[in-house]
Design an enzyme around this catalytic site. Sequence first.
Site, PDB file in Angstrom:
ATOM      1  CG  ASP A  51      -0.305  -0.119   2.536  1.00  0.00           C
ATOM      2  OD1 ASP A  51       0.936  -0.172   2.590  1.00  0.00           O
ATOM      3  OD2 ASP A  51      -1.041  -0.178   3.545  1.00  0.00           O
TER       4      ASP A  51
ATOM      5  CG  ASP B 185       0.482  -4.123   2.023  1.00  0.00           C
ATOM      6  OD1 ASP B 185       0.562  -5.025   2.868  1.00  0.00           O
ATOM      7  OD2 ASP B 185       1.338  -3.239   1.886  1.00  0.00           O
TER       8      ASP B 185
ATOM      9  CE  LYS C 192       2.970  -6.137   3.848  1.00  0.00           C
ATOM     10  NZ  LYS C 192       2.567  -5.044   4.808  1.00  0.00           N
TER      11      LYS C 192
ATOM     12  CD  GLU D 125       0.347  -1.768   7.789  1.00  0.00           C
ATOM     13  OE1 GLU D 125      -0.050  -1.017   8.710  1.00  0.00           O
ATOM     14  OE2 GLU D 125       0.917  -1.342   6.767  1.00  0.00           O
TER      15      GLU D 125
ATOM     16  CD  GLU E 223       7.695  -0.588   8.097  1.00  0.00           C
ATOM     17  OE1 GLU E 223       7.946   0.543   7.645  1.00  0.00           O
ATOM     18  OE2 GLU E 223       6.683  -1.246   7.781  1.00  0.00           O
TER      19      GLU E 223
END
Length: 280
Positions: free
Chosen positions: A45, A84, A114, A116, A184
């Site tokens: 994204d 994403d 994916k 988050e 991350e």
Amino acid sequence: MPRMTIPMLNEKRAAGEPIVMVTAYDYPGARAADRAGVDMVLVGDSGAQVVLGHASTVAVTTDEMLVLAGAARRGTESALLVCDVPFGSTEASDAQAVETAVRFAKEAGADAVKLEGGNEDRLDRIRAIVSAGVPVVGHVGLTPQTATALGGLRAQGRTIESAVRVVEEAVGVQEAGAFCVVVEAVPAEITELLKEVLRIPIIGIGAGSGHGQVLVLHDLLGITEGRAAKFVKRYAAIGEDMVAAVTAYADDVRSGAFPTAEHQYAASPEAVEAARQALR
């Protein structure tokens, strides 16, 4: 080269062979990554910023991401394609999350999606998507979609509370069924701890070595303007080359140096005469 699979990624992890992931958002970018032999292409994204010009990743929509993902899919032959899911497309319910993930699998040809975060709601979404048959990559540490709640785009895992949260979320993501996790902006020491307990590949970005690395294509190519994040290594200066090339083109057009005869098509005298007569 055979298409990368999830079992093949696990074999790489077990053998200590680093996994290479890079982002791509269109056909040329995905082709370049695929030809370079990367293991995974992520339609991030982050395309909201580096391709669509938004100020953050939050603004991108599912339909926009599907367009980017479809283009990357057409450019990817051997790498595993991960997409994403954008902010707001999975938060409402498990049903919404499954619907979004299935769209990426069916409409864009994604091999995985994916998500988050690793709180209980996110873990529920991961379980639901995996149960629906779509593989999931987790993402913990700095999560840009919800960075405001974390105090901005800053490293995570540097305090006791934050370090415990990162570790617990990573373990939770694994237990919820994710086959891989991106970590991350986390201290390398925390990533090393995770390598001792996780059974799935860890892909680092500003988080030490992990089992592999991911970078934004536009960052590593030097296309992104402005100051790069601390964890970015630039391997080219293509952004400056692009500006220089377009400047040279504009100068040639304005000076009359382009186009010349070598850039033009020829017509027979008879064709020219016939065209002249037709205009009378």
